[in-house]
Design a protein around this motif. Structure first.
Motif, short mmCIF file in Angstrom:
data_model
loop_
_atom_site.label_atom_id
_atom_site.label_comp_id
_atom_site.label_asym_id
_atom_site.label_seq_id
_atom_site.Cartn_x
_atom_site.Cartn_y
_atom_site.Cartn_z
N GLU A 83 41.37 35.19 48.60
CA GLU A 83 41.24 36.45 47.85
C GLU A 83 41.19 37.64 48.83
O GLU A 83 40.60 37.53 49.92
N LYS A 114 47.06 38.32 38.39
CA LYS A 114 46.71 39.21 39.52
C LYS A 114 47.89 39.22 40.51
O LYS A 114 48.64 38.23 40.60
N VAL A 134 41.87 40.41 43.99
CA VAL A 134 40.91 40.25 42.89
C VAL A 134 40.05 41.50 42.74
O VAL A 134 40.03 42.32 43.65
#
Ligand SMILES: CC[C@@H](C(=O)O)C(=O)SCCNC(=O)CCNC(=O)[C@H](O)C(C)(C)COP(=O)(O)OP(=O)(O)OC[C@H]1O[C@@H](n2cnc3c(N)ncnc32)[C@H](O)[C@@H]1OP(=O)(O)O
Ligand SMILES: [Co+2]
Length: 134
Positions: A83, A114, A134
């Motif tokens: 992430e 995403k 994220v």
């Protein structure tokens, strides 16, 4: 820049068979299969509490994982997803460092809705790296 481990992906020749083994042999709780034609795969996520396992099989012609499965017909670890909080800043920093960003270099929407990018496995010690904002 580098954030949490979002998922570890395993390419499999048969998603239904592989997810049944995870459920029956490992007691995994299975997510729903997601056909993602724009990515050339069908995926299914398993939440382990601290991260996720992504099982994926080829979907359609020209799947980006077809060659991998030819080399690894029983399946295998395919990629790892980290992430990041700003995928454009991460991309630009990586490109400036000489890393190869796959595709046209622009993020695409991944399985979680995403933006995601992929980095060439040869630049990260034989490991295909996915970044997810994220
Ligand atoms: C569902 C959306 C998203 C999410 O939200 O989670 C996903 O995860 S989608 C997942 C599927 N999509 C992708 O993987 C996109 C990025 N991948 C690619 O563009 C290609 O797979 C690749 C990385 C460019 C490789 O394509 P391939 O056709 O296999 O090319 P080569 O045969 O030329 O491979 C070059 C070189 O790299 C080695 N390789 C290939 N795949 C992997 C891998 N997964 N891990 C490690 N190494 C890999 C391959 O063996 C070649 O090495 P050499 O033979 O030594 O040259
Ligand atoms: Co992934």
């Amino acid at each position: 820049m580098l954030g949490r481990l979002n998922h570890v992906a395993i390419a499999v020749p048969d998603l239904a068979a592989a997810s049944a083994v995870y459920r029956d042999a490992l007691g995994a709780t299975l997510g729903e299969p997601q056909a993602l034609p724009e990515h050339g795969v069908t995926v299914l996520f398993i939440d382990t509490g601290n991260t996720k396992i992504e099982l994926l099989e080829p979907l359609g012609e020209g799947s980006p994982i077809a060659a991998f499965l030819e080399k690894n017909p029983a399946g295998g670890m395919h990629h790892i997803c980290y992430e990041v909080d700003d995928i454009i800043a991460a991309r630009d920093r990586l490109k400036a460092s000489g890393a190869r960003v796959l595709g046209d270099g622009n993020p695409r929407i991944g399985a979680h809705g995403k933006p995601v990018l992929f980095l060439h496995p040869k630049d990260f010690f034989g490991t295909l790296v996915e970044l997810e904002q994220v």
